[in-house]
Design an enzyme around this catalytic site. Structure first.
Site, PDB file in Angstrom:
ATOM      1  N   ASP A  58       1.053  -1.104   0.475  1.00 11.81           N
ATOM      2  CA  ASP A  58      -0.175  -0.386  -0.058  1.00 11.81           C
ATOM      3  C   ASP A  58       0.737   0.882   0.041  1.00 11.81           C
ATOM      4  O   ASP A  58       0.302   2.359   0.610  1.00 11.81           O
ATOM      5  CB  ASP A  58      -0.835  -0.221   0.844  1.00 11.81           C
ATOM      6  CG  ASP A  58      -2.196  -1.115   0.863  1.00 11.81           C
ATOM      7  OD1 ASP A  58      -2.159  -1.872   0.485  1.00 11.81           O
ATOM      8  OD2 ASP A  58      -2.232  -1.689   2.267  1.00 11.81           O
TER       9      ASP A  58
ATOM     10  N   LYS B  96       1.788   2.121  -5.382  1.00 13.09           N
ATOM     11  CA  LYS B  96       2.488   1.563  -6.368  1.00 13.09           C
ATOM     12  C   LYS B  96       1.367   1.608  -7.593  1.00 13.09           C
ATOM     13  O   LYS B  96       1.687   2.291  -8.692  1.00 13.09           O
ATOM     14  CB  LYS B  96       2.695  -0.279  -6.329  1.00 13.09           C
ATOM     15  CG  LYS B  96       3.564  -0.616  -5.242  1.00 13.09           C
ATOM     16  CD  LYS B  96       3.460  -1.957  -4.750  1.00 13.09           C
ATOM     17  CE  LYS B  96       2.355  -2.423  -3.832  1.00 13.09           C
ATOM     18  NZ  LYS B  96       2.009  -2.207  -3.405  1.00 13.09           N
TER      19      LYS B  96
ATOM     20  N   GLY C  12      -4.829  -4.242  -4.077  1.00 15.58           N
ATOM     21  CA  GLY C  12      -5.437  -3.140  -4.410  1.00 15.58           C
ATOM     22  C   GLY C  12      -4.906  -1.558  -4.650  1.00 15.58           C
ATOM     23  O   GLY C  12      -4.031  -1.215  -3.584  1.00 15.58           O
ATOM     24  N   HIS C  13      -5.039  -1.631  -5.665  1.00 14.02           N
ATOM     25  CA  HIS C  13      -3.849  -0.484  -6.160  1.00 14.02           C
ATOM     26  C   HIS C  13      -4.512   0.762  -6.933  1.00 14.02           C
ATOM     27  O   HIS C  13      -5.688   0.545  -7.495  1.00 14.02           O
ATOM     28  CB  HIS C  13      -2.888  -1.168  -7.651  1.00 14.02           C
ATOM     29  CG  HIS C  13      -1.904  -2.132  -6.968  1.00 14.02           C
ATOM     30  ND1 HIS C  13      -1.398  -2.614  -7.962  1.00 14.02           N
ATOM     31  CD2 HIS C  13      -1.565  -2.549  -5.569  1.00 14.02           C
ATOM     32  CE1 HIS C  13      -0.581  -3.803  -7.397  1.00 14.02           C
ATOM     33  NE2 HIS C  13      -0.737  -3.732  -5.577  1.00 14.02           N
TER      34      HIS C  13
ATOM     35  N   GLN D 235       2.003  -6.393  -3.454  1.00 14.51           N
ATOM     36  CA  GLN D 235       2.410  -6.061  -2.011  1.00 14.51           C
ATOM     37  C   GLN D 235       3.553  -5.189  -1.659  1.00 14.51           C
ATOM     38  O   GLN D 235       3.646  -5.007  -2.172  1.00 14.51           O
ATOM     39  CB  GLN D 235       2.223  -7.697  -1.676  1.00 14.51           C
ATOM     40  CG  GLN D 235       1.439  -8.697  -1.098  1.00 14.51           C
ATOM     41  CD  GLN D 235       0.559  -8.679  -2.477  1.00 14.51           C
ATOM     42  OE1 GLN D 235       1.155  -9.566  -3.568  1.00 14.51           O
ATOM     43  NE2 GLN D 235      -0.563  -8.533  -2.945  1.00 14.51           N
TER      44      GLN D 235
HETATM   45  P1  GDP Z   1      -0.952   0.578  -3.070  1.00 15.68           P
HETATM   46  O1  GDP Z   1      -1.038  -1.213  -3.247  1.00 15.68           O
HETATM   47  O2  GDP Z   1       0.468   0.603  -3.055  1.00 15.68           O
HETATM   48  O3  GDP Z   1      -0.612   0.720  -4.411  1.00 15.68           O
HETATM   49  O4  GDP Z   1      -1.648   1.500  -2.423  1.00 15.68           O
HETATM   50  P2  GDP Z   1      -3.176   1.697  -1.747  1.00 15.68           P
HETATM   51  O5  GDP Z   1      -4.208   2.595  -3.099  1.00 15.68           O
HETATM   52  O6  GDP Z   1      -3.233   0.334  -1.741  1.00 15.68           O
HETATM   53  O7  GDP Z   1      -2.953   2.557  -1.272  1.00 15.68           O
HETATM   54  C1  GDP Z   1      -2.170   4.170  -1.290  1.00 15.68           C
HETATM   55  C2  GDP Z   1      -3.518   4.882  -0.969  1.00 15.68           C
HETATM   56  O8  GDP Z   1      -1.989   6.194  -0.863  1.00 15.68           O
HETATM   57  C3  GDP Z   1      -4.085   5.336  -2.062  1.00 15.68           C
HETATM   58  O9  GDP Z   1      -5.368   5.823  -1.231  1.00 15.68           O
HETATM   59  C4  GDP Z   1      -4.019   6.135  -3.144  1.00 15.68           C
HETATM   60  O10 GDP Z   1      -4.618   7.145  -3.592  1.00 15.68           O
HETATM   61  C5  GDP Z   1      -3.387   7.267  -1.945  1.00 15.68           C
HETATM   62  N1  GDP Z   1      -2.104   8.112  -2.335  1.00 15.68           N
HETATM   63  C6  GDP Z   1      -1.055   7.284  -3.456  1.00 15.68           C
HETATM   64  N2  GDP Z   1       0.068   8.425  -3.187  1.00 15.68           N
HETATM   65  C7  GDP Z   1      -0.199   9.487  -2.248  1.00 15.68           C
HETATM   66  C8  GDP Z   1       0.387  10.951  -1.609  1.00 15.68           C
HETATM   67  O11 GDP Z   1       1.019  11.305  -2.226  1.00 15.68           O
HETATM   68  N3  GDP Z   1      -0.515  11.783  -1.218  1.00 15.68           N
HETATM   69  C9  GDP Z   1      -1.951  11.281  -0.384  1.00 15.68           C
HETATM   70  N4  GDP Z   1      -2.346  12.229   0.317  1.00 15.68           N
HETATM   71  N5  GDP Z   1      -2.561   9.940  -0.943  1.00 15.68           N
HETATM   72  C10 GDP Z   1      -1.470   9.150  -1.683  1.00 15.68           C
HETATM   73  P1  IMO Z   2      -1.116  -4.281  -2.466  1.00 15.98           P
HETATM   74  O1  IMO Z   2      -0.589  -5.129  -3.220  1.00 15.98           O
HETATM   75  C1  IMO Z   2      -1.142  -5.076   2.867  1.00 15.98           C
HETATM   76  C2  IMO Z   2      -1.385  -8.581   3.936  1.00 15.98           C
HETATM   77  C3  IMO Z   2      -2.205  -9.290   4.439  1.00 15.98           C
HETATM   78  C4  IMO Z   2      -1.893 -10.333   5.107  1.00 15.98           C
HETATM   79  C5  IMO Z   2      -0.420 -11.061   4.697  1.00 15.98           C
HETATM   80  C6  IMO Z   2      -1.051 -11.811   4.149  1.00 15.98           C
HETATM   81  O2  IMO Z   2      -2.153  -3.339  -2.291  1.00 15.98           O
HETATM   82  O3  IMO Z   2      -0.318  -3.729  -1.711  1.00 15.98           O
HETATM   83  P2  IMO Z   2      -2.475 -12.808   2.197  1.00 15.98           P
HETATM   84  O4  IMO Z   2      -3.753 -12.637   1.596  1.00 15.98           O
HETATM   85  O5  IMO Z   2      -2.224 -12.644   1.150  1.00 15.98           O
HETATM   86  O6  IMO Z   2      -2.380 -14.382   2.035  1.00 15.98           O
HETATM   87  O7  IMO Z   2      -2.484 -12.140   3.824  1.00 15.98           O
HETATM   88  O8  IMO Z   2      -0.513  -9.726   3.970  1.00 15.98           O
HETATM   89  N1  IMO Z   2      -1.026  -7.865   2.012  1.00 15.98           N
HETATM   90  C7  IMO Z   2      -1.248  -6.932   2.106  1.00 15.98           C
HETATM   91  N2  IMO Z   2      -1.184  -5.862   2.841  1.00 15.98           N
HETATM   92  N3  IMO Z   2      -0.872  -4.155   0.722  1.00 15.98           N
HETATM   93  C8  IMO Z   2      -1.564  -5.606   0.243  1.00 15.98           C
HETATM   94  O9  IMO Z   2      -1.495  -5.918  -1.275  1.00 15.98           O
HETATM   95  C9  IMO Z   2      -1.260  -6.717   0.958  1.00 15.98           C
HETATM   96  N4  IMO Z   2      -1.751  -8.200   0.360  1.00 15.98           N
HETATM   97  C10 IMO Z   2      -1.447  -8.778   1.430  1.00 15.98           C
HETATM   98  O10 IMO Z   2      -3.554  -8.184   5.155  1.00 15.98           O
HETATM   99  O11 IMO Z   2      -1.169  -9.271   6.253  1.00 15.98           O
HETATM  100 MG    MG Z   3      -2.612  -1.951  -2.106  1.00 17.66          MG
END
Ligand code: GDP
Ligand code: IMO
Ligand code: MG
Length: 430
Positions: free
Chosen positions: A13, A16, A40-41, A225
């Site tokens: 999270d 990415k 969840g990207h 991840q």
């Molecule tokens: P990922 O799994 O690495 O793609 O990241 P996620 O989408 O799960 O979580 C990142 C969250 O931070 C999302 O809600 C993005 O919209 C938000 N986000 C990304 N970059 C920034 C930033 O520079 N500032 C803020 N405030 N939010 C951001």
């Molecule tokens: P993105 O790509 C954050 C975590 C789960 C748990 C562990 C194992 O959005 O960054 P699983 O369901 O993979 O067997 O769970 O890994 N986890 C993540 N945490 N971002 C993710 O994906 C994750 N995918 C799995 O919360 O701790």
């Molecule tokens: Mg994510």
């Protein structure tokens, strides 16, 4: 433009999705190489927000090819729904811009059922998985009882394969985990339909990628991840079940490691983790809650509150070393506005002694005492800054300190979720 692997440098999270979306403008192909719909990207374009679970984060760019590599695990129902929603939102997601390796393993209902039953059986000792069946499907892959996309799209192969594996899975599900068995007819009827719908995307993705490289096209390998959730180098057993580091890109796509030119790590300006497991710099109480609210730190997949903590430079240095991270895209610096003091963890102490390397076991990590360097915070909103020089001096000092203690160059700093909220500190991959 080089062939680049983009990975999360923390516990997932990191942002990415938004960084891959940004860079995908400059590449021909974006390929996901591991993980499944545990990911969840998030991508924000103007008022539109898209959360991708299976699809590569280049899918929103016209004229780019998105590939799901063999190292990914797909839940066909979720994937088809994701494709449908994208099309309804006016994007293209058809056989012209999306290909899926026929070697990709398929998440079946018993994988989800086993994941959920195990987590509830383990109570306090649970991993805190996303409940998507990720662990069980990778187990089946390694145990040689998996079902691939190539089987799913061929009704005879699906029927044969299910007959070979279902009895054993049902025995485990019912006798060990106390769950309900899964009927052959039901699963076969439902899943052969998904196979029919996914057939047009299925291909030999390894050949496609290698041929494309030979023709001079360039590739972005998108990790899911993060480095600290990697099955080998993460905080085992509180990890996911795939190689989330840069090393996973080759076995997850069928492209040689020699084709990769560089590795970009994505890191938040602080740290979060969702699920159980050690987290040395976690902030408890009100301050942790303030960070969670300021950053909107709730899971993009499960909606669970993310645990929040200070930037862990010691862990990042480790992630950079094992993954060959040469530069960092730092996200969410805007979230740190309004904190009087900011801590950066520069080392770990265990039983009074400073550690020289990142611990390999969770029980040691649980007892870590972080060594912090305290930095001055800043009060002002920085989300509209366009240049480094527009940031308050304390924010620039914070960035300089991060570079110094991690030994890795920061090449972009993002200040908001949407595409334009980003400052480039260096030319892309110069
Ligand atoms: P990922 O799994 O690495 O793609 O990241 P996620 O989408 O799960 O979580 C990142 C969250 O931070 C999302 O809600 C993005 O919209 C938000 N986000 C990304 N970059 C920034 C930033 O520079 N500032 C803020 N405030 N939010 C951001
Ligand atoms: P993105 O790509 C954050 C975590 C789960 C748990 C562990 C194992 O959005 O960054 P699983 O369901 O993979 O067997 O769970 O890994 N986890 C993540 N945490 N971002 C993710 O994906 C994750 N995918 C799995 O919360 O701790
Ligand atoms: Mg994510």
């Amino acid at each position: 433009m080089p062939n680049v692997v983009v990975i999360g440098a923390q516990w997932g999270d990191e942002g990415k999705g938004r960084i891959v979306d940004l860079i995908s403008e400059k590449v021909d192909i974006v390929v996901r190489y591991q993980g499944g719909n545990n990911a969840g990207h998030t991508i924000v374009i103007g008022k539109e927000k898209v959360v991708l679970h299976h699809l590569p984060s280049g899918i929103l760019r016209d004229g780019k090819l998105s590939v799901i590599g063999n190292g990914v695990v797909i839940d066909p129902k979720v994937l088809l729904q994701e494709i449908k929603e994208l099309i309804e939102a006016g994007h293209t997601a058809d056989e012209t811009n999306l290909k899926i390796s026929d070697r990709t393993h398929v998440i079946m209902p018993y994988h989800r059922a086993i994941d959920l039953a195990r987590e509830s059986m383990n109570g306090k000792g649970k991993i805190g998985t996303t409940g998507r069946g990720i662990g069980p499907v990778y187990e089946d892959k390694a145990a040689r009882r998996g079902i691939k996309l190539a089987d799913l799209i061929d009704p005879d192969a699906l029927s044969n394969r299910l007959k070979e594996v279902l009895d054993e899975r049902n025995a485990y599900l019912t006798k060990v985990l106390g769950g309900d068995p899964i009927e052959f007819e039901e699963i076969f009827n439902e899943y052969s339909k998904y196979g029919e719908e996914l057939k047009k995307f299925s291909c030999d993705a390894s050949k496609l990628l290698n041929d494309s490289i030979s023709e001079g096209q360039n590739i972005l390998f998108e990790g899911a991840q993060g480095a600290l959730l990697d099955i080998d180098f993460g905080t085992y057993p509180y990890v996911t079940s795939s190689s989330a580091g840069s090393g996973g890109a080759s076995p997850g796509t069928g492209v040689s490691p020699t084709a990769v030119d560089t590795v970009l790590g994505i890191a938040k300006a602080y740290t979060t983790r969702v699920g159980e497991g050690p987290f040395p710099t976690e902030i408890s109480g009100e301050l942790g809650e303030k960070l969670r609210q300021a950053g909107g730190e709730f899971g993009a997949t499960t909606g669970r509150p993310r645990r929040c903590g200070w930037f862990d430079a010691f862990a990042l240095k480790y992630a950079a070393q094992i993954n060959g991270i040469s530069s960092i895209a730092l996200t969410k610096l805007d979230v740190l506005s309004g904190f009087d003091k900011l801590n950066i963890c520069v080392g770990y102490k265990y039983k009074g002694a400073e550690l020289s390397s990142f611990p390999s076991t969770s029980h040691v990590l649980d007892e870590i005492e972080p060594i912090y360097e305290e930095m001055e915070g800043w009060g002002e909103d920085i989300s509209d800054a366009k240049e480094l020089s527009e940031l308050p001096a304390q924010a620039r000092k914070y960035l300089e300190k991060l570079e110094e203690v991690t030994g890795v160059r920061i090449y972009t700093v993002s200040l908001g979720p949407s595409r334009e909220k980003i400052i480039f500190l260096h030319e892309l991959f110069s």
